[in-house]
Design a protein around this motif. Structure first.
Motif, PDB file in Angstrom:
ATOM      1  N   TYR A  76      35.957 -58.470  74.654  1.00 30.43           N
ATOM      2  CA  TYR A  76      35.565 -58.041  75.994  1.00 30.43           C
ATOM      3  C   TYR A  76      34.259 -58.736  76.330  1.00 30.43           C
ATOM      4  CZ  TYR A  76      39.093 -54.436  75.586  1.00 30.43           C
ATOM      5  OH  TYR A  76      40.287 -53.786  75.443  1.00 30.43           O
ATOM      6  N   SER A  92      38.557 -61.719  82.312  1.00 31.00           N
ATOM      7  CA  SER A  92      39.137 -61.894  83.652  1.00 31.00           C
ATOM      8  C   SER A  92      38.436 -61.037  84.702  1.00 31.00           C
ATOM      9  CB  SER A  92      40.619 -61.528  83.623  1.00 31.00           C
ATOM     10  OG  SER A  92      40.761 -60.134  83.347  1.00 31.00           O
ATOM     11  N   ARG A 141      37.062 -57.163  80.642  1.00 29.86           N
ATOM     12  CA  ARG A 141      37.725 -58.345  80.092  1.00 29.86           C
ATOM     13  C   ARG A 141      37.111 -59.611  80.689  1.00 29.86           C
ATOM     14  NH1 ARG A 141      44.099 -56.647  80.387  1.00 29.86           N
ATOM     15  NH2 ARG A 141      43.922 -54.806  79.057  1.00 29.86           N
ATOM     16  N   HIS A 175      38.701 -57.686  84.700  1.00 30.67           N
ATOM     17  CA  HIS A 175      39.416 -56.408  84.740  1.00 30.67           C
ATOM     18  C   HIS A 175      38.687 -55.388  83.855  1.00 30.67           C
ATOM     19  CE1 HIS A 175      42.821 -53.660  84.836  1.00 30.67           C
ATOM     20  NE2 HIS A 175      42.687 -53.542  83.529  1.00 30.67           N
ATOM     21  N   LYS A 176      38.455 -54.177  84.398  1.00 34.58           N
ATOM     22  CA  LYS A 176      37.784 -53.111  83.647  1.00 34.58           C
ATOM     23  C   LYS A 176      38.826 -52.216  83.001  1.00 34.58           C
ATOM     24  CE  LYS A 176      34.012 -53.112  86.885  1.00 34.58           C
ATOM     25  NZ  LYS A 176      33.597 -52.529  88.137  1.00 34.58           N
ATOM     26  N   GLU A 177      38.527 -51.734  81.813  1.00 36.04           N
ATOM     27  CA  GLU A 177      39.458 -50.893  81.062  1.00 36.04           C
ATOM     28  C   GLU A 177      38.671 -49.808  80.327  1.00 36.04           C
ATOM     29  OE1 GLU A 177      42.477 -51.457  77.258  1.00 36.04           O
ATOM     30  OE2 GLU A 177      41.653 -53.211  78.233  1.00 36.04           O
TER      31      GLU A 177
END
Length: 139
Positions: A73, A105, A103, A107-109
């Motif tokens: 990440y 890219s 990430r 994108h949050k996770e």
């Protein structure tokens, strides 16, 4: 098939689980959920049905908590939210600690959520080891 189960089949499975799960997540007891569903939909459900639905949600939560994570990440944020949680019949303020990974890219996770009484070195070591065991590579 019980009469109550046939009546409850009028709602599709997703609606049933969604309704019962949402009420459970808000801290309602099994009996409160039973009464609320009866008022909303005019059906009688048993406490066993409520327990079965909430148990299936708990299985899904465990699957989410143990899912594999990305190895890398760009950034991982650690933070806490103060929320009211029903605990042993009382509503208490507790901290929900969370890890959010971003990430490469963008994108949050949400990587995980933890509720602990204390946030010492042992707690954070356990969190780091859990993330590592789920696939996150440390450098």
């Amino acid at each position: 098939m019980l009469f109550e189960e046939r009546r409850l089949e009028q709602l599709n499975s997703v609606q049933r689980h969604s309704c019962i799960s949402a009420l459970y997540a808000r801290g309602m007891s099994t009996r409160d959920i039973q009464a609320h569903v009866g008022e909303l939909y005019g059906v009688t459900i048993s406490p066993d049905l409520v327990s079965a639905v909430t148990a299936s949600v708990i299985d899904e939560v465990h699957a989410w908590q143990s899912r594999p994570l990305e190895s890398t990440y760009a950034i991982v944020f650690f933070d806490a939210l103060r929320v009211k949680i029903r605990d042993e019949g009382l509503v208490r303020n507790k901290a929900v600690n969370l890890a959010i990974g971003v990430r490469c890219s963008g994108h949050k996770e949400v990587l995980g959520l933890w509720i602990e009484q204390t946030k010492g070195v042992k707690f954070w070591l356990r969190v780091m080891n859990e993330l590592k065991a789920r696939g996150v590579v440390t450098s």
